[in-house]
Write a protein that holds these residues in place. Structure first.
Motif, mmCIF file in Angstrom:
data_model
loop_
_atom_site.group_PDB
_atom_site.id
_atom_site.type_symbol
_atom_site.label_atom_id
_atom_site.label_comp_id
_atom_site.label_asym_id
_atom_site.label_seq_id
_atom_site.Cartn_x
_atom_site.Cartn_y
_atom_site.Cartn_z
ATOM 1 N N ALA A 1 37.633 39.138 45.917
ATOM 2 C CA ALA A 1 38.100 40.226 45.043
ATOM 3 C C ALA A 1 39.615 40.422 45.010
ATOM 4 N N GLU B 1 40.453 40.388 41.338
ATOM 5 C CA GLU B 1 40.111 41.656 40.678
ATOM 6 C C GLU B 1 41.155 42.720 41.018
ATOM 7 N N GLN B 2 41.571 42.719 42.289
ATOM 8 C CA GLN B 2 42.559 43.716 42.726
ATOM 9 C C GLN B 2 43.843 43.592 41.907
ATOM 10 N N ILE C 1 43.465 44.819 38.280
ATOM 11 C CA ILE C 1 43.553 46.270 38.113
ATOM 12 C C ILE C 1 45.020 46.708 38.055
ATOM 13 N N TRP C 2 45.842 46.096 38.906
ATOM 14 C CA TRP C 2 47.274 46.401 38.851
ATOM 15 C C TRP C 2 47.858 45.958 37.508
ATOM 16 N N ARG D 1 47.009 48.629 35.056
ATOM 17 C CA ARG D 1 47.814 49.831 35.293
ATOM 18 C C ARG D 1 49.234 49.671 34.764
#
Lengths: 332, 509
Positions: A167, A170-171, A174-175, A178
């Motif tokens: 992951a 995925e992490q 997400i950033w 954002r």
């Protein structure tokens, strides 16, 4: 054109906090908050040491201990106490004076390395490779850095080069969401160097200003993993002989003497040319940074003081030195 | 980068030849070095102070054993005290509670909680045949829940389905329920990383504890942590009452002083250590090994393990027998060279031997690196069977052929032959005298071979015997050792003696 990211005023889309009230001392106040317990203890210690005493062997020993507790390491602590003793040995000295001298000695070491991150935007893209031991905060730092650069009006792209940890991709995605930055990724287990190569091409095609490449965390004593990192650097060099232009290493403030080793080896293998110290919002003082600066003289671009997107601050030598010496911040 | 404590004490205390009881002065001099060694290993200052006080108490007036120097006696006391402080025995995760047993993982950001959760689950499932459920309560770090889900997929362990928008305490409640319904024996709660002074998050952690009443609360901490280890361990323990510690990144090259700090301030056992990135890289904690590592004394246990792994015990036994009989031809030499290579070469081998740090440097300085082994092996490989069995027949024309075949020259061949001849002489001299198989025989052939045979590791007595043999075999006299590298005769070996008695080594289990 060279822009200084550290100084770029944060504007517009940051999630919650209103960017206007972000005056300079914020991070230091936060840092102080984190350090308050131990700093208070530290100040007491220093006062305790010096109220009734002259500067003698025992006093210096106690002072050395205070520095050691900030993770400066025995050698660096000794060097600072030696400097302190020079010319003052056997004389009366007040606690305030001791803290002043201590802070200024530490600041002397740190001042030359407290530099803003300079991006050379004649390179398109300017490549920032982020490396470090597992759990030191690479991905989080990338997220915060991307936000800073994007806020400064730059076109940022991220590359999910940590193809090992579950992951991690995925992490980073997400950033990416954002910070409105596109993320280049492949899948778990893919070749990180190949991904870096592709990412560079994509970034060039898209006219990206800055490409930030995440890498898997690795312990510096794992030869095969360090070889892999070297390969990433080598492959990027095929795209642009000067790439990666910036190699940032993240260091965890809670790490002890091993951080010195970490910098030494990552620097040799990946050509680290800048440091970020993370997790300074805890009680750890990150004193190892003093030893690292004395030895490697690598610029320290940022410090991480929290989990939210704006918790990445430029490194201020004076404030940091004051915090280690347990001295109250000079209110400006 | 670290000098071993033994090296240090050696240089300071070599001058002290006093016998009898340890004087206050001896102890103080030694303890200054101990203090520094511990600090460089990142043991927290307050723990170091306590520790040196304890050692001082025990050491002053202690009888110095015969044949041991005062400094070494101090090291032994230090070592024993370290082991005592770290906890004599390993303590396993306690699952002795009604199912589902709740295990809660806490720690700072980036200490390795999620990875450790996966590792513990995999271990409980594979070794103890437990049905495990993992649940991520980390709603803060992006993709943390996804990470645990993926780990579950990789290892075939159930994970709690992710429901967006739930709070950590809600997830905790739901996972205990799900474990009850699903018939799970163990449920592991992976909480978000938190700084121990982040008040709201510490409150949240206490809430999670209240809602899930965990049987084990494990603090996951980075083995590379510095002085702050005491603060974080103490704070977490005060707030939730941890039941044990898990140290991660023990496969790094840090000295792991944090282990001692955290154990000392919480009194809680170190239950497991993380030793690699793979899901099975989780091991029990061995206090003795860590004690040796903190002191920088090499790791005799791993040396023996490594030797046992790489050396074919039977083969070594055969060789030991041949040596005893005084036979030692070039085939034997080649075998030994190969075994040395497999064990990481000269430097790898020496690095693992306690107290050999100095020798290692000197060997390196003499240019005796592993390329020498390779060339020597090439020379032997270029010989015929007959030549290997009977090197005396090697005359000029044969040497020329061998030099061409191995890419070396006659001088190198001569050096190898000279070395072999000297070694054979030593073997002969030492052979046939019962146990005294000779230093090299013991070290290279006998060590692992004998180990394999006895199924254990050398106890201090054996090591002392080994040292005596080394002296007897002429290691103490310049030129006594066969000229391994050719050229400069190993300067180091003639100089400082091996530390007598090698005190403080782990005793045979």
């Amino acid at each position: 054109m060279a822009i200084s990211a550290g100084v770029t005023p944060p504007e517009a889309p940051a999630p919650e906090p209103s960017p206007d009230e972000q005056p300079r001392p914020t991070w230091f106040r936060r840092l102080r908050q984190g350090l308050s317990r131990t700093s208070a203890q530290l100040t007491d210690q220093i006062s305790g040491i010096f109220t009734r005493r002259k500067l003698d062997e025992d006093t210096l020993q106690d002072l050395e201990d205070v520095l050691i507790q900030s993770d400066l390491g025995v050698e660096t602590a000794l060097r600072i106490t030696d400097t302190l003793a020079a010319g003052r040995y056997g004389k009366d000295i007040s606690p305030d004076e001791v803290q002043d001298i201590m802070a200024s000695e530490i600041e002397k070491v740190l001042e030359p390395v407290a530099l803003p991150l300079e991006l050379d935007l004649t390179h398109k893209p300017h490549v920032i490779l982020v490396v470090g031991v597992n759990g030191t905060g690479k991905t989080t730092t990338i997220g915060k850095l991307a936000a800073k650069l994007a806020d400064g009006g730059l076109k940022v792209m991220l590359a999910a080069g940590d193809t090992f940890r579950a992951a991690a991709i995925e992490q980073l995605k997400i950033w990416g969401e954002r910070t409105n930055s596109p993320v280049v990724s492949s899948k778990l287990g893919a070749d990180a160097a190949g991904l870096a190569f592709d990412a560079f091409e994509k970034a060039r095609e898209a006219g990206t200003d800055v490409l930030i490449i995440d890498t898997a965390g690795r312990l510096q004593n794992k030869a095969e993993l360090m070889d892999e990192l070297e390969k990433i650097v080598r492959v990027l060099g095929k795209q642009d002989p000067e790439a990666p232009h910036t190699v940032l290493q993240t260091l965890d403030a809670t790490t002890g003497q091993n951080a010195l080793n970490q910098v030494e080896i990552f620097r040799n293998v990946a050509g680290v040319n800048g440091l970020v110290m993370t997790k300074l919002d805890g009680t750890a003082r990150g004193g190892i940074l003093v030893a690292i600066s004395a030895k490697h003289k690598l610029p320290i671009y940022f410090i991480g003081v929290g989990e939210s997107v704006d918790d990445l601050e430029p490194f201020e030598a004076g404030d940091f030195a004051n915090a280690i010496a347990g001295r109250a911040p000079a209110e400006t | 980068m670290f000098e071993s404590l033994q090296d240090r004490l050696g240089s300071i205390l070599n001058g002290l030849t006093g016998r009898g009881a340890l004087s206050e002065k001896d102890v103080s001099a030694a303890l200054r070095e101990v203090r520094r060694a511990l600090l460089e290993a990142d043991v927290a200052l307050e723990v170091v102070r306590d520790f040196t006080d304890k050692v001082r108490e025990k050491a002053v007036g202690a009888e110095v054993l015969k044949s041991i120097k005062p400094g070494q006696m101090v090291v032994k006391i230090v070592h024993d005290e370290l082991v005592a402080m770290l906890g004599e025995e390993g303590v396993a995760i306690d699952l002795n509670a009604p199912a589902p047993v709740v295990v809660m993982m806490v720690g700072l950001q980036g200490s390795g909680k999620t990875t450790t959760t996966g590792k513990i689950a995999a271990r409980l499932s594979a070794r103890d045949k437990k049905k495990v459920l993992m649940a991520s309560l980390d709603t803060r770090r992006p993709a943390a829940q996804e990470q645990l889900r993926q780990l579950g997929e990789q290892t075939g362990i159930d994970t709690l389905p992710i429901v967006a928008g739930q709070s950590p305490t809600q997830i905790a409640e739901r996972s205990v329920q799900a474990a009850k319904l699903g018939g799970h024996d163990v449920v592991i709660l992976d909480t978000a990383g938190r700084t121990h002074i982040d008040e709201p998050l510490m409150v949240e952690m206490a809430d999670i504890k209240a809602k899930s009443s965990p049987h084990e609360i494990l603090l996951v901490a980075d083995a590379l942590t510095g002085q702050d280890a005491v603060n974080l361990a103490r704070n977490f323990d005060e707030r939730v009452g941890i039941t044990g510690l898990v140290l991660t990144r023990m496969d790094g090259d840090g000295r792991g002083g944090a282990a001692l700090s955290m154990r000392a301030v919480t009194g809680k056992p170190i239950k497991l250590i993380g030793t690699g990135e793979k899901m099975d890289a989780l091991e029990e904690f061995h206090p003795r090994r860590i004690a040796d590592r903190i002191l920088g004394m090499g790791d005799i246990v791993s040396l023996v393990e490594k030797a046992a792994e790489t050396i074919d015990a039977e083969k070594a036994q055969v060789m030991a027998d041949r040596m005893k009989a005084g036979k030692f031809d070039l085939n034997d030499l080649a075998d030994q060279l190969r075994q040395m290579q497999k064990m990481g070469g000269m430097s790898g081998f020496m690095g693992l031997m306690p107290g050999m740090g100095k020798m290692k440097d000197q060997i390196a300085a003499a240019g005796l690196d592993d390329t020498v082994f390779r060339r020597q092996l090439a020379i032997i490989s270029s010989m015929t069977k007959k030549e290997r069995a009977n090197p005396d027949i090697l005359k000029h024309s044969r040497k020329k052929r061998i030099a061409a075949g191995s890419g070396t020259n006659a001088a190198e061949i001569n050096r190898l032959l000279k070395m072999h001849r000297q070694m054979a002489d030593v073997m002969k001299a030492m052979g046939g005298k019962g146990k005294k198989a000779g230093m090299l025989g013991k070290m290279m052939g006998g060590l692992a071979g004998g180990m394999g045979g006895m199924g254990g590791m050398p106890d201090p007595k054996q090591l002392e015997a080994l040292k005596k043999q080394a002296d007897a075999a002429g290691l103490g006299k310049p030129g006594g050792l066969p000229d391994l590298g050719g050229g400069p005769a190993l300067p180091g070996l003639g100089g400082p003696k091996l530390p007598g008695g090698l005190p403080g080594l782990p005793k045979k289990k």
